[in-house]
Design a protein around this motif. Structure first.
Motif, PDB file in Angstrom:
ATOM      1  N   ALA A  28       0.823  -1.193   0.000  1.00 36.61           N
ATOM      2  CA  ALA A  28       0.000   0.000   0.000  1.00 36.61           C
ATOM      3  C   ALA A  28       0.850   1.232   0.000  1.00 36.61           C
ATOM      4  O   ALA A  28       2.030   1.188   0.247  1.00 36.61           O
ATOM      5  N   ALA A  29       0.195   2.385  -0.241  1.00 32.78           N
ATOM      6  CA  ALA A  29       0.918   3.624  -0.192  1.00 32.78           C
ATOM      7  C   ALA A  29       0.190   4.615   0.667  1.00 32.78           C
ATOM      8  O   ALA A  29      -0.820   5.132   0.286  1.00 32.78           O
ATOM      9  N   CYS A  30       0.722   4.918   1.838  1.00 32.06           N
ATOM     10  CA  CYS A  30       0.158   5.925   2.734  1.00 32.06           C
ATOM     11  C   CYS A  30       1.230   6.376   3.697  1.00 32.06           C
ATOM     12  O   CYS A  30       2.154   5.678   3.981  1.00 32.06           O
ATOM     13  N   GLY A  31       1.075   7.593   4.258  1.00 31.45           N
ATOM     14  CA  GLY A  31       1.934   8.082   5.311  1.00 31.45           C
ATOM     15  C   GLY A  31       1.203   9.145   6.046  1.00 31.45           C
ATOM     16  O   GLY A  31       0.018   9.305   5.883  1.00 31.45           O
ATOM     17  N   TYR A 240       1.718  -2.320   9.369  1.00 31.91           N
ATOM     18  CA  TYR A 240       1.882  -0.928   8.949  1.00 31.91           C
ATOM     19  C   TYR A 240       0.812  -0.640   7.904  1.00 31.91           C
ATOM     20  O   TYR A 240       0.776  -1.291   6.869  1.00 31.91           O
ATOM     21  N   LEU A 241      -0.065   0.291   8.205  1.00 30.80           N
ATOM     22  CA  LEU A 241      -1.176   0.620   7.326  1.00 30.80           C
ATOM     23  C   LEU A 241      -2.107  -0.570   7.146  1.00 30.80           C
ATOM     24  O   LEU A 241      -2.722  -0.742   6.102  1.00 30.80           O
ATOM     25  N   GLY A 242      -2.149  -1.431   8.152  1.00 31.09           N
ATOM     26  CA  GLY A 242      -3.045  -2.563   8.096  1.00 31.09           C
ATOM     27  C   GLY A 242      -2.513  -3.727   7.287  1.00 31.09           C
ATOM     28  O   GLY A 242      -3.187  -4.732   7.111  1.00 31.09           O
ATOM     29  N   THR A 243      -1.285  -3.595   6.780  1.00 26.58           N
ATOM     30  CA  THR A 243      -0.654  -4.682   6.045  1.00 26.58           C
ATOM     31  C   THR A 243       0.803  -4.736   6.476  1.00 26.58           C
ATOM     32  O   THR A 243       1.189  -4.117   7.462  1.00 26.58           O
ATOM     33  N   TYR A 244       1.637  -5.466   5.747  1.00 29.35           N
ATOM     34  CA  TYR A 244       3.032  -5.591   6.153  1.00 29.35           C
ATOM     35  C   TYR A 244       3.993  -4.806   5.269  1.00 29.35           C
ATOM     36  O   TYR A 244       5.197  -4.902   5.447  1.00 29.35           O
ATOM     37  N   ALA A 245       3.473  -4.060   4.321  1.00 27.74           N
ATOM     38  CA  ALA A 245       4.339  -3.245   3.473  1.00 27.74           C
ATOM     39  C   ALA A 245       3.513  -2.160   2.808  1.00 27.74           C
ATOM     40  O   ALA A 245       2.287  -2.201   2.818  1.00 27.74           O
ATOM     41  N   HIS A 246       4.183  -1.210   2.219  1.00 23.10           N
ATOM     42  CA  HIS A 246       3.579   0.015   1.702  1.00 23.10           C
ATOM     43  C   HIS A 246       4.350   0.397   0.441  1.00 23.10           C
ATOM     44  O   HIS A 246       5.575   0.418   0.453  1.00 23.10           O
ATOM     45  N   PHE A 290       8.840   3.067  -4.022  1.00 25.39           N
ATOM     46  CA  PHE A 290       9.188   3.357  -2.640  1.00 25.39           C
ATOM     47  C   PHE A 290       8.451   2.360  -1.755  1.00 25.39           C
ATOM     48  O   PHE A 290       7.233   2.420  -1.604  1.00 25.39           O
ATOM     49  N   LEU A 291       9.205   1.420  -1.197  1.00 29.65           N
ATOM     50  CA  LEU A 291       8.650   0.359  -0.371  1.00 29.65           C
ATOM     51  C   LEU A 291       8.943   0.644   1.092  1.00 29.65           C
ATOM     52  O   LEU A 291      10.082   0.941   1.465  1.00 29.65           O
ATOM     53  N   GLN A 292       7.902   0.562   1.932  1.00 33.51           N
ATOM     54  CA  GLN A 292       8.069   0.834   3.353  1.00 33.51           C
ATOM     55  C   GLN A 292       7.555  -0.330   4.183  1.00 33.51           C
ATOM     56  O   GLN A 292       6.526  -0.936   3.863  1.00 33.51           O
ATOM     57  N   PHE A 293       8.276  -0.631   5.242  1.00 32.02           N
ATOM     58  CA  PHE A 293       7.889  -1.714   6.140  1.00 32.02           C
ATOM     59  C   PHE A 293       8.414  -1.388   7.535  1.00 32.02           C
ATOM     60  O   PHE A 293       9.297  -0.547   7.714  1.00 32.02           O
ATOM     61  N   ARG A 294       7.857  -2.070   8.534  1.00 32.57           N
ATOM     62  CA  ARG A 294       8.188  -1.746   9.925  1.00 32.57           C
ATOM     63  C   ARG A 294       8.663  -2.977  10.687  1.00 32.57           C
ATOM     64  O   ARG A 294       8.093  -4.054  10.576  1.00 32.57           O
ATOM     65  N   THR A 295       9.726  -2.748  11.449  1.00 35.38           N
ATOM     66  CA  THR A 295      10.209  -3.754  12.396  1.00 35.38           C
ATOM     67  C   THR A 295      10.635  -3.040  13.665  1.00 35.38           C
ATOM     68  O   THR A 295      11.187  -1.944  13.616  1.00 35.38           O
ATOM     69  N   HIS A 300      11.066   1.585   7.912  1.00 36.66           N
ATOM     70  CA  HIS A 300      12.183   1.533   6.960  1.00 36.66           C
ATOM     71  C   HIS A 300      11.640   1.794   5.562  1.00 36.66           C
ATOM     72  O   HIS A 300      10.521   1.378   5.222  1.00 36.66           O
ATOM     73  N   THR A 301      12.412   2.476   4.748  1.00 35.80           N
ATOM     74  CA  THR A 301      12.008   2.752   3.380  1.00 35.80           C
ATOM     75  C   THR A 301      13.108   2.375   2.409  1.00 35.80           C
ATOM     76  O   THR A 301      14.247   2.786   2.571  1.00 35.80           O
TER      77      THR A 301
END
Length: 309
Positions: A28-31, A240-246, A290-295, A300-301
């Motif tokens: 997904a794409a959001c911030g 992150y944003l209801g999923t695991y990547a952005h 632009f891929l974003q994920f959280r740990t 992280h982007t």
């Protein structure tokens, strides 16, 4: 990993029509402006700036799995179907934070103040320079009169394009997805950064992100993003944003916008290492992803170039 779609009948129809960007994605794409996945000052290197994952810029906001924005257009116009993105800002200062204010005018010429939530936010705002550097992705605040304020991180000199992604919750555009954009100038000596060559692997904050699969114009193809660290698969991706990547994508040259949406909700802090998706992009050429994920509570982007033929 299994996926379930929540497309409404209207969105299924749009997806089937193949208009513009048809996407069925795990990404997904959001911030957000204060809680965003923005990349202030990001260059085209394989590693993002440290500020991209700084504290206070990576809070969650849920997603709406299965969303499809197939009829939103390419994002390059400031008006569509009677709705118009307006702003008095033609120029923003270089090298320091700046507030960008704008409104969405409806077919009646009046500011729109009613917006439906998309991925729990009523407005998604993006800014990127003409050479596809400096990516920022924000969720601005709206005043009672319909004026939105996006708090941008410092901008490098050059021409920037700002995008507003929204869905009216009333009027003739009710339930329809829009992406409108304008350009703004940041004065100074603009140093253009060449787009990196297409690659399927990129490093970000010590993580290795690998893209597997092939993208073709007008054809949906399965693709997979795999995330590892120090040679080991990552299995602790947090929601992150209801999923695991952005994921957000911009086309080299004209800055066509592609908003990729998730198909599934994330549950628990055990996502990864593989994130499957299908994507169909509207035109050939190079796309900057632009891929974003959280740990560990940190966002992280990773940015990479995808060549689509």
């Amino acid at each position: 990993m299994s996926f379930s779609s929540r497309l409404s009948p209207r969105r299924r129809s749009l997806a089937a029509s193949g208009t513009a960007v048809v996407l069925a994605v795990t990404l997904a794409a959001c911030g957000s402006s204060k809680d965003s996945g923005s990349m202030p000052g990001m260059d085209h290197g394989s590693k993002p700036s440290a500020s991209a994952s700084s504290a206070g810029m990576d809070h969650d906001h849920g997603s709406m799995p299965g969303m499809d924005h197939g009829d939103m257009g390419d994002g390059l116009a400031d008006a569509k179907d009677g709705y118009k993105l307006t702003s008095t800002a033609a120029e923003l200062p270089a090298g320091k934070e700046a507030a960008y204010t704008f409104r969405i005018a409806g077919p009646d010429g009046k500011p729109v103040t009613g917006f439906a939530e998309e991925q729990t936010k009523r407005m998604h705002f993006y800014a990127i320079r003409s050479d596809l550097t400096g990516f920022q992705h924000l969720h601005p605040a709206m005043a009672a009169d319909g004026t939105w304020t996006a708090d941008l991180a410092a901008l490098e000199p050059g021409t920037w394009r700002t995008y507003a992604s929204f869905t009216p919750d009333s009027g003739p555009g009710k339930g329809k997805d829009f992406v409108l954009s304008r350009t703004v100038t940041v004065p100074g000596d603009a140093q253009q950064t060449p787009l990196p060559k297409a690659t399927d692997t990129v490093e970000a904050d010590g993580y290795t992100v690998t893209l597997k699969g092939m993208a073709m114009v007008g054809m949906a193809h399965p693709m997979t993003v795999s995330i590892s660290k120090e040679g080991k698969p990552v299995t602790d991706l947090q929601p992150y944003l209801g999923t695991y990547a952005h994921l957000t994508a911009f086309h080299e040259g004209d800055q066509t916008f592609a908003h990729l949406h998730p198909e599934t909700e994330a549950k628990g802090d055990n996502g990864g290492p593989d994130l499957a998706f299908r994507a169909m992009l509207p035109k050939a050429g190079n796309w900057r992803l632009f891929l974003q994920f959280r740990t560990g509570g940190k966002l992280h982007t990773a940015a990479l170039t995808l060549s689509v033929g």
